[in-house]
Design a protein around this motif. Structure first.
Motif, PDB file in Angstrom:
ATOM      1  N   THR A 112      37.977  56.379   7.755  1.00 32.03           N
ATOM      2  CA  THR A 112      38.250  55.565   6.559  1.00 32.03           C
ATOM      3  C   THR A 112      39.758  55.411   6.328  1.00 32.03           C
ATOM      4  O   THR A 112      40.248  54.319   6.000  1.00 32.03           O
ATOM      5  CB  THR A 112      37.594  56.209   5.342  1.00 32.03           C
ATOM      6  OG1 THR A 112      36.192  56.393   5.600  1.00 32.03           O
ATOM      7  CG2 THR A 112      37.778  55.338   4.120  1.00 32.03           C
ATOM      8  N   SER A 113      40.516  56.480   6.495  1.00 37.91           N
ATOM      9  CA  SER A 113      41.966  56.395   6.304  1.00 37.91           C
ATOM     10  C   SER A 113      42.611  55.465   7.310  1.00 37.91           C
ATOM     11  O   SER A 113      43.510  54.674   6.973  1.00 37.91           O
ATOM     12  CB  SER A 113      42.582  57.793   6.417  1.00 37.91           C
ATOM     13  OG  SER A 113      42.011  58.661   5.485  1.00 37.91           O
ATOM     14  N   ALA A 130      44.686  52.059   6.368  1.00 37.66           N
ATOM     15  CA  ALA A 130      46.071  51.854   6.826  1.00 37.66           C
ATOM     16  C   ALA A 130      46.221  50.556   7.599  1.00 37.66           C
ATOM     17  O   ALA A 130      47.190  49.812   7.441  1.00 37.66           O
ATOM     18  CB  ALA A 130      46.499  53.039   7.681  1.00 37.66           C
ATOM     19  N   VAL A 131      45.232  50.239   8.450  1.00 40.53           N
ATOM     20  CA  VAL A 131      45.297  48.981   9.206  1.00 40.53           C
ATOM     21  C   VAL A 131      45.219  47.790   8.255  1.00 40.53           C
ATOM     22  O   VAL A 131      45.943  46.797   8.404  1.00 40.53           O
ATOM     23  CB  VAL A 131      44.167  48.962  10.253  1.00 40.53           C
ATOM     24  CG1 VAL A 131      44.065  47.572  10.894  1.00 40.53           C
ATOM     25  CG2 VAL A 131      44.414  50.003  11.319  1.00 40.53           C
ATOM     26  N   PHE A 151      47.342  43.029   5.738  1.00 36.48           N
ATOM     27  CA  PHE A 151      47.279  42.121   4.592  1.00 36.48           C
ATOM     28  C   PHE A 151      48.483  42.254   3.673  1.00 36.48           C
ATOM     29  O   PHE A 151      48.884  41.285   3.039  1.00 36.48           O
ATOM     30  CB  PHE A 151      45.995  42.392   3.791  1.00 36.48           C
ATOM     31  CG  PHE A 151      44.738  42.015   4.540  1.00 36.48           C
ATOM     32  CD1 PHE A 151      44.371  40.683   4.717  1.00 36.48           C
ATOM     33  CD2 PHE A 151      43.956  43.001   5.081  1.00 36.48           C
ATOM     34  CE1 PHE A 151      43.227  40.374   5.425  1.00 36.48           C
ATOM     35  CE2 PHE A 151      42.806  42.672   5.785  1.00 36.48           C
ATOM     36  CZ  PHE A 151      42.431  41.360   5.964  1.00 36.48           C
ATOM     37  N   VAL A 152      49.024  43.444   3.527  1.00 34.80           N
ATOM     38  CA  VAL A 152      50.088  43.633   2.538  1.00 34.80           C
ATOM     39  C   VAL A 152      51.468  43.499   3.161  1.00 34.80           C
ATOM     40  O   VAL A 152      52.300  42.718   2.736  1.00 34.80           O
ATOM     41  CB  VAL A 152      49.931  45.012   1.854  1.00 34.80           C
ATOM     42  CG1 VAL A 152      51.063  45.228   0.856  1.00 34.80           C
ATOM     43  CG2 VAL A 152      48.586  45.105   1.172  1.00 34.80           C
ATOM     44  N   ILE A 153      51.699  44.275   4.205  1.00 33.74           N
ATOM     45  CA  ILE A 153      53.059  44.312   4.774  1.00 33.74           C
ATOM     46  C   ILE A 153      53.384  43.017   5.492  1.00 33.74           C
ATOM     47  O   ILE A 153      54.445  42.420   5.305  1.00 33.74           O
ATOM     48  CB  ILE A 153      53.202  45.522   5.700  1.00 33.74           C
ATOM     49  CG1 ILE A 153      52.978  46.805   4.894  1.00 33.74           C
ATOM     50  CG2 ILE A 153      54.564  45.528   6.383  1.00 33.74           C
ATOM     51  CD1 ILE A 153      53.060  48.055   5.736  1.00 33.74           C
ATOM     52  N   GLU A 154      52.437  42.567   6.350  1.00 34.02           N
ATOM     53  CA  GLU A 154      52.722  41.329   7.097  1.00 34.02           C
ATOM     54  C   GLU A 154      52.497  40.097   6.238  1.00 34.02           C
ATOM     55  O   GLU A 154      53.089  39.068   6.461  1.00 34.02           O
ATOM     56  CB  GLU A 154      51.825  41.283   8.341  1.00 34.02           C
ATOM     57  CG  GLU A 154      52.123  42.404   9.338  1.00 34.02           C
ATOM     58  CD  GLU A 154      51.260  42.292  10.576  1.00 34.02           C
ATOM     59  OE1 GLU A 154      50.423  41.366  10.610  1.00 34.02           O
ATOM     60  OE2 GLU A 154      51.437  43.113  11.492  1.00 34.02           O
TER      61      GLU A 154
END
Length: 1116
Positions: free
Chosen positions: A1102-1103, A1107-1108, A1113-1116
């Motif tokens: 799950t972690s 993280a993926v 979705f957030v960083i890129e």
């Protein structure tokens, strides 16, 4: 004889035999052969010197081989001799161990007959060795008459030499020898001769003594390469040789040990050194021993010990100890003779000196006696000496002396330890001197510092008690000169103020006096003291304006007078001239004019007078007008009115300006002003009222119109309090016991007369004034009060402080404290007081009144003070809940949690194993949970309440006991089906504090309730007659069987299900049948470790997914 380890064994060589060592295949052999053979090669046999002459110190016996020291491992009959051997391989003993014996020695030194026969075994060995010797001689060359040692053979085993090293190699030859290194040197007497072929010389050592040997050699021969003389020619002259004898004791490979060699030199050319020759010195008497020393002793006995000296080749057999029997003479008597190295003497005198000396004896004789040594018997511990005395003191040193303890004998060697302690250092007494002197100078001390001294005497028996303590103080040093001399403020024309700082170095004592000196002018020839005192500033007055002065300051202390400082130059500014004398009338005043004359002022202010100004005051005029200005000393004033009184005054001027006016000179053309009145008379009617009266003065032709009275507390600040024609006046509102001044003057139509002399009067004493500034003492202020009562409590006591009022001339004797309804309290002349035995939580009205010898003063204003309430009582302590590890306690009435308005706090304590109460909780809450307790254990508690009034008493002791702990929960049981029955098993619990555990197994069939099917101590149970169509559920719990209490049932384990078996249809194939068989097998539940691993794996996956997603979705 054979040695498997390569070392040469210790053997005894009889007279007439020779010892030879050969090596074969790495094994050394020692042969003892008769000395009857000649060496092959055409050389002469070995030459042996004649036996040594009889000597008084030669041994008369041969030591047994087991007690002898290792023999010299010399390779006898070899060309190298001992040149390739270390000196420690050569023994120190006499001819009993020599390697070669001559057949001519018909009288052996040991008194034993030579062996004349050889057994068969020795003969065979001898023949075999002779054959090998001839083979080696053929290989090594026929030039040598001795056997050469193989270079590859291992060196002989080392043996430690016990001899005394030679003192320098004193060789008796023509040229002398070189000094050798001091190494171990053999001390046996041996004679050896080695011929060095090819070198043309022979070296021989003969006349060997214990500490010397005589060497001789032959001159070297010519070599074959030398040119022979031709016929008819004369041969070359014989060369003149010088010889160098080398002695070596250490080294390897040519650096010889314990060997001697000779080298010829001719015309600065050095020949080839000869082969080394080794020999051993003879034994002799022992060396001179060291003096004996005192090992221990008492008042009547001594135990002496000594060390063995060098025996010089013969074992020491006895020691000779001599003493002088305490007579103090050089006559010694023997007191001990024997082999021991210590001796005890008894029945000696106390504190007596004895002299001893020692000698050693062996078979060779007796050594010299040692140096005499003086040893004393012990004395008693010395008595404490008297206190130290001071001889002389300095700035950094103190010379102290002391006396020998009374009653101590003169022979007693007493030493002293002087201990010193610096005052205020905190290090205590420390040793400053340790010796036998009776005085000591302690140096490097601090100046003007007190040091404490004491002396401890000690001898061989111990230390005495310290003497009495004496205190001495170092002298102070002279101070340095004051620094930073300067003028404070601006110089005045007739004075200036000097200021200075104390010296940087006061010499160790306080400055007692400063002296300031002043010199007029810049020459500095005459100095006058203007100040002497302890202050660091002074006023130099009485100076002349416009003059130059030099000032300097020095100081005094207990250490002496400081040096003079550099003088300071001060210039006073010029001022206007001083006042002139009043102008005087020349002749008789006329009706219209007056002629005046005056003199120059006495002080010109540092500058010459340039002009004068005369002012005239008309009658009844306060302002004057200038009637003359010029440089003359007289003038005539006209236009005056007759019958009037005029006032004249004069002032002089210079470049600094005008000086002050002179006094007025009154010139009357008619009647004058009245004269001064007599001093007035003062009568005090009360401490606050006085009556002043006076008399009429002469009126000088005009009646007095009024009088003026001045009154004041200081003579220079009086003010007019009365003006009128009356001859008396009453003053009211005065202060008791106060000094006042008054004066009076008369006035008429001609003018105002002068004032009378001032009169001093004092009002009488009175009662004290009212007390003011009364306030209550804080509790922190009363903690340090000495007058605080032992049973002080803020609930029953009040502390007061006030300021002392004015005593009005009579000292205050007491104070009266009025508490209203209570009896007034009378105190002494204090300004603090603590009132006791009051009611708690009560308000009091307090007034204070001061009293002196004249009565009571007025009361102070009334103020209110209130005592604090009593401290609270302890609440009741209860236990509301308990477990085997915790206890929940409750006390008082109120909520469990603290409220912001709670003023009552609680302090809960518990008794530990040592009987002491430790704090558990302190705060406003009414409950507390005590954790980390032991099961079935009694604990003792007590509680205390406190608030702003103080801490209340502790409650009675409460005891609460924790219950026994239930058994731990079991894991789910394991079930296995066996045909129509099943076996249920579970884990085992250990006993709990000695209580055994039994188990209760319950079963549920279908949807019914759990029923107990087993109870006992076993860990498994077999349930028969199972139904094939019903599922079963099982659970188990542990039960603790207490010895003195009912059973304690633990929690049940998790439930495990036993499913009914599956029945396969007949049409199913074999594959299906196998799968059904697998399905019929009971499912195994996962263990706790497997379940934990599964949860961790799911969390990790799950972690990673989260993280993926965030990355995508957030960083890129």
């Amino acid at each position: 004889m054979m040695s498997p380890n390569g070392s040469v064994p210790q053997i005894y060589v009889p007279p007439g035999y020779v010892q030879q060592i050969i090596e074969e295949n790495g094994v050394r052999r020692v042969l003892v052969l008769p000395q009857t053979e000649f060496h092959p090669g055409g050389h002469s046999p070995l030459h042996h010197p004649p036996p040594p002459p009889p000597h008084a110190h030669l041994q008369a016996f041969i030591p047994h081989p087991h007690i002898m020291h290792p023999p010299p491992h010399l390779y006898s009959g070899m060309a190298g001799g001992t040149g390739d051997m270390n000196p420690q391989y050569i023994s120190q003993y006499h001819p009993a161990h020599t390697t070669i014996y001559s057949e001519q020695d018909t009288h052996p030194p040991h008194g034993r007959a030579a062996f004349a026969h050889r057994d068969e075994r020795a003969s065979k060995t001898y023949e075999r060795l002779q054959k090998k010797l001839k083979e080696r001689q053929g290989v090594g060359g026929g030039g040598c008459g001795v056997l050469a040692l193989s270079k590859d053979s291992p060196p002989p085993s080392p043996q430690k030499s016990r001899g005394t090293p030679p003192s320098g190699g004193d060789l008796q030859n023509g040229l002398g020898g070189k000094g050798a290194e001091e190494q171990a040197q053999p001390s046996t007497a041996v004679t050896a001769l080695v011929k060095s072929p090819g070198r043309g010389k022979e070296t021989e050592s003969g006349d060997i003594q214990a500490r010397g040997a005589s060497l001789s050699w032959v001159a070297p021969s010519r070599t074959e390469g030398d040119d022979e003389p031709k016929e008819g020619e004369e041969g070359p002259a014989e060369p003149s040789f010088t010889y160098e004898v080398s002695v070596s004791y250490s080294g390897k490979d040519g650096k010889y040990k314990s060997a001697y060699r000779v080298q010829a030199m001719c015309n600065c050319l050095q020949g080839i050194p000869s082969e080394p020759v080794s020999f051993t010195t003879l034994s002799c008497e022992p060396d001179k021993p060291s003096p004996p020393r005192k090992a221990s002793g008492t008042k009547s006995s001594l135990v002496l010990q000594w060390k063995a000296p060098c025996d010089n080749g013969s074992k020491i057999q006895n020691y000779i100890l001599q003493w002088d029997e305490g007579k103090g003479k050089d006559a010694f008597e023997q007191c001990y003779y024997g082999p021991q190295k210590q001796y005890r003497l008894t029945k000696l005198s106390t504190a007596s000196r004895y002299s001893f000396r020692l000698a050693a004896k062996n078979d060779m004789g007796v050594s010299e006696f040692s140096e005499g040594v003086h040893i004393m018997t012990s004395c008693s511990v010395p008595a404490p000496p008297l206190s130290p005395e001071l001889i002389q003191s300095g700035v950094t040193w103190l010379c102290v002396r002391w006396h020998r303890p009374a009653g101590s004998p003169k022979e007693d060697e007493i030493s002293y330890v002087l201990e010193m302690e610096e005052e205020g250092s905190g290090y205590g007494f420390q040793a400053s001197y340790d010796g036998d002197e009776l005085s000591h100078t302690a140096r490097n001390l601090h100046r003007s510092t007190t040091y404490r001294f004491r002396v401890v005497a000690y001898n061989a028996e111990g230390k005495s008690n310290p003497s009495g303590v004496s205190e001495f103080t170092t002298a102070p040093d002279r101070p340095g000169c004051p620094c930073r001399l300067a003028v404070k403020g601006k110089p005045h024309p007739t004075s200036f103020r000097l200021t200075w700082d104390p010296p940087k170095d006061n010499g160790g004592s306080d400055v007692t006096k400063y002296v300031a000196e002043l010199s007029e002018g810049l020459s500095g020839s005459s100095w006058n003291q203007v100040y002497s005192g302890s202050a660091m500033e002074c006023v130099c007055d009485g100076l002349s304006p416009g003059c130059s002065y030099q000032a300097r300051v020095h100081c005094f202390s207990a250490g002496g007078e400081s040096p003079l400082m550099e003088p300071l130059q001060v210039q006073t500014p010029p001022v206007p001239p001083g006042p002139c004398q009043p102008p005087r009338v020349v002749g008789k005043p006329k009706s219209r004019e007056v002629q005046l004359r005056w003199a120059p002022p006495l002080v010109d202010g540092g500058s010459a007078v340039s002009s004068y100004s005369v002012e005239m005051f008309a009658p009844q005029m306060d302002e004057g007008r200038e009637v003359y200005q010029g440089s003359e000393l007289d003038c005539t004033v006209g236009s005056l009115l007759p019958g009037r009184t005029y006032g004249f005054r004069l002032r002089a001027a210079n470049k600094a300006g005008y000086g002050p006016f002179s006094e007025r000179s009154e010139v009357t053309t008619g009647p004058g002003a009245p004269e001064a009145c007599r001093p007035p008379h003062v009568t005090c009617k009360s401490p606050t009222c006085a009556v002043i009266s006076w008399e009429t003065p002469p009126c000088n032709g005009a009646a007095v119109s009024e009088y003026r009275l001045e009154w004041g507390a200081a003579e220079g600040s009086m003010q007019t309090c009365y003006t009128g024609a009356a001859l008396s006046h009453e003053m009211r509102g005065l202060l008791p016991a106060t000094n006042y001044f008054c004066r009076v003057q008369a006035v008429n139509v001609a003018g105002v007369g002068p004032f009378s002399d001032a009169v001093l009067c004092q009002t009488p004493c009175s009662v004290p004034g009212p007390v003011s500034n009364v306030h209550a003492l804080r509790e922190s202020e009363m903690r340090g009060e000495e007058a605080r009562p032992l049973l002080y409590s803020p609930s029953t006591c009040l502390g007061l402080r006030w300021e002392a009022p004015c005593d009005h001339g009579s000292e205050i004797t007491s104070y009266l404290i009025d508490l209203g309804e209570r009896q007034p309290i009378l105190t002494g002349p204090v300004t603090k007081y603590i009132i006791q035995n009051l009611q708690p939580d009560t308000t009091y009205r307090i007034r204070i009144q001061a009293l002196n010898s004249l009565g009571a003063g007025p009361c102070s204003h009334t103020f209110k003070l209130k005592t604090k309430p009593l401290p609270p009582l302890p609440p009741r302590l209860e236990c509301t809940a308990s477990s085997h590890q915790t206890l929940r306690l409750k006390w008082g009435e109120g909520p469990a949690k603290a409220q912001p308005t709670d003023s009552l706090l609680y302090h809960l304590q518990m008794e530990d194993k040592s009987g002491r109460f430790i704090s558990l909780y302190k705060g406003p809450c009414h409950t507390h949970k005590v954790q980390r307790l032991n099961e079935s254990t009694s604990y003792t508690f007590r509680i205390q309440a406190f608030n702003e009034a103080g801490e209340g008493p502790f409650s009675t002791v409460y005891t609460f006991t924790t219950p026994r702990s239930p058994p731990a929960p079991l894991k789910a049981p394991r079930v296995e089906r066996v045909d129509e029955s099943c076996e249920v098993s579970w884990e085992t619990l250990p006993p709990m504090k000695g209580d055994p555990a039994i188990y209760c197994l319950q079963s549920m069939q279908g949807n019914s309730e759990f029923k107990q099917i087993y109870k006992g101590s076993a860990t498994s149970y077999q349930l028969p007659n199972l139904s094939s169509s019903t599922e079963y559920r099982f659970r188990v719990c542990a039960i603790r069987q207490c010895q003195d209490a009912p059973e304690i049932i633990g929690p049940y384990s998790s439930t495990i299900i036993l499913l009914p078996p599956r029945v396969d249809s007949p049409g199913v194939s074999g594959t299906t049948g196998s799968k059904a068989a697998e399905a019929q097998k009971p499912k195994r539940s996962m263990t706790d470790e497997q379940f934990s691993f599964l949860i961790i794996a799911l969390l990790a996956v799950t972690s990673i997914l989260i993280a993926v997603a965030i990355q995508y979705f957030v960083i890129e």
